[in-house]
Enzyme design. Structure first.
Site, PDB file in Angstrom:
ATOM      1  N   HIS A   1      -5.802   3.269  -4.387  1.00 47.01           N
ATOM      2  CA  HIS A   1      -5.778   3.523  -2.941  1.00 47.01           C
ATOM      3  C   HIS A   1      -6.137   4.982  -2.669  1.00 47.01           C
ATOM      4  CE1 HIS A   1      -4.887   1.905   0.959  1.00 47.01           C
ATOM      5  NE2 HIS A   1      -3.813   2.636   1.187  1.00 47.01           N
TER       6      HIS A   1
ATOM      7  N   HIS B   1       3.775  -2.272   3.215  1.00 46.16           N
ATOM      8  CA  HIS B   1       3.625  -0.885   2.788  1.00 46.16           C
ATOM      9  C   HIS B   1       4.835  -0.408   1.991  1.00 46.16           C
ATOM     10  CE1 HIS B   1       0.527  -1.197   5.853  1.00 46.16           C
ATOM     11  NE2 HIS B   1      -0.047  -0.154   5.259  1.00 46.16           N
TER      12      HIS B   1
ATOM     13  N   HIS C   1      -4.841   9.414  -0.312  1.00 45.12           N
ATOM     14  CA  HIS C   1      -4.805   8.548   0.875  1.00 45.12           C
ATOM     15  C   HIS C   1      -5.733   9.093   1.962  1.00 45.12           C
ATOM     16  CE1 HIS C   1      -3.155   6.159   4.269  1.00 45.12           C
ATOM     17  NE2 HIS C   1      -2.911   5.281   3.314  1.00 45.12           N
TER      18      HIS C   1
ATOM     19  N   ASP D   1       0.817  -1.212   0.000  1.00 49.82           N
ATOM     20  CA  ASP D   1       0.000   0.000   0.000  1.00 49.82           C
ATOM     21  C   ASP D   1       0.852   1.264   0.000  1.00 49.82           C
ATOM     22  OD1 ASP D   1      -2.130  -1.724   0.230  1.00 49.82           O
ATOM     23  OD2 ASP D   1      -2.790  -1.009   2.190  1.00 49.82           O
ATOM     24  N   ASP D   2       0.269   2.344  -0.526  1.00 51.27           N
ATOM     25  CA  ASP D   2       0.698   3.741  -0.314  1.00 51.27           C
ATOM     26  C   ASP D   2       1.695   4.311  -1.320  1.00 51.27           C
ATOM     27  OD1 ASP D   2      -0.906   3.454   1.873  1.00 51.27           O
ATOM     28  OD2 ASP D   2       0.696   3.649   3.363  1.00 51.27           O
TER      29      ASP D   2
END
Length: 213
Positions: free
Chosen positions: A84, A172, A88, A33-34
């Site tokens: 995503h 992440h 965020h 993620d991210d």
């Protein structure tokens, strides 16, 4: 509530989302993620290549805007893409209209049918609208690689303790995680290989389905 493996009541909040894949297959699904960001994404791709592992990257649209070459790097190495949101943002902190517009803005750059909500929360209206356009991918294991309270060894222990057939494992692609991942990711992959796990990515035609517990 256990952070690493979400409780059944949390899974029931979003019943059409996918929390775990088929438990009858000894396979896991690595997700990041991210990102993408230059401080971590190239190293992650290099490490995954070393083990011939494919993963799914749930990316923040604004990072893709800033680093389009990293989007192309991820795609060129055969990894799956996921949305995503653009900034965020958490679904509980903004209006549904703003949240949906933010996700759609990210989709213009990422162009994926997969969506993962930041922090794992959405308002019910957001969830209903998003599932009309995306397959919502949650997780079966959060490694907590982002936590300042955990060491790289703790992250590996979480992988060993909570991995199971069909697990969707979340790491992440971020500054908070990369120092730990330089130790924890290779060790986690090697342990999973030793346990006989296959590494898979989500099928292009994957749609909402019953979530395995």
């Amino acid at each position: 509530m256990i952070i690493e493996q979400p409780s059944k009541w949390l899974r029931w909040l979003y019943p059409s989302a996918i929390w775990r894949m088929n438990p009858s297959e000894k396979a896991v699904y690595l997700t990041f993620d991210d990102g993408p960001i230059p401080e971590s994404t190239p190293w992650l791709i290099e490490t995954l290549d070393r083990y011939n592992v494919k993963a799914t990257f749930f990316m923040v649209g604004d990072n893709v805007r800033k680093y389009p070459e990293l989007l192309e790097l991820i795609k060129s190495h055969g990894h799956r893409l996921g949305n995503h949101t653009f900034n965020h943002i958490g679904g509980l902190t903004v209006s549904s209209g703003r949240y949906l517009r933010n996700a759609n803005e990210a989709d213009k750059l990422i162009q994926s049918n997969l969506f993962r909500p930041p922090r794992g929360w959405m308002r019910n209206r957001q969830y209903i609208r998003l599932r009309q356009h995306y397959t919502i991918i949650m997780w079966d294991l959060v490694t907590r690689d982002y936590s300042s309270r955990l060491t790289a060894e703790d992250v590996v222990e979480n992988v060993k303790k909570y991995s199971r057939p069909g697990a969707i494992i979340t790491f992440h692609d971020s500054l908070k995680s990369i120092d730990k991942l330089k130790t924890a990711l290779p060790q986690s992959i090697e342990w999973l290989i030793e346990q006989g796990y296959e590494f898979k990515v989500f099928d292009e035609n994957l749609r909402h389905s019953r979530s395995y517990k």
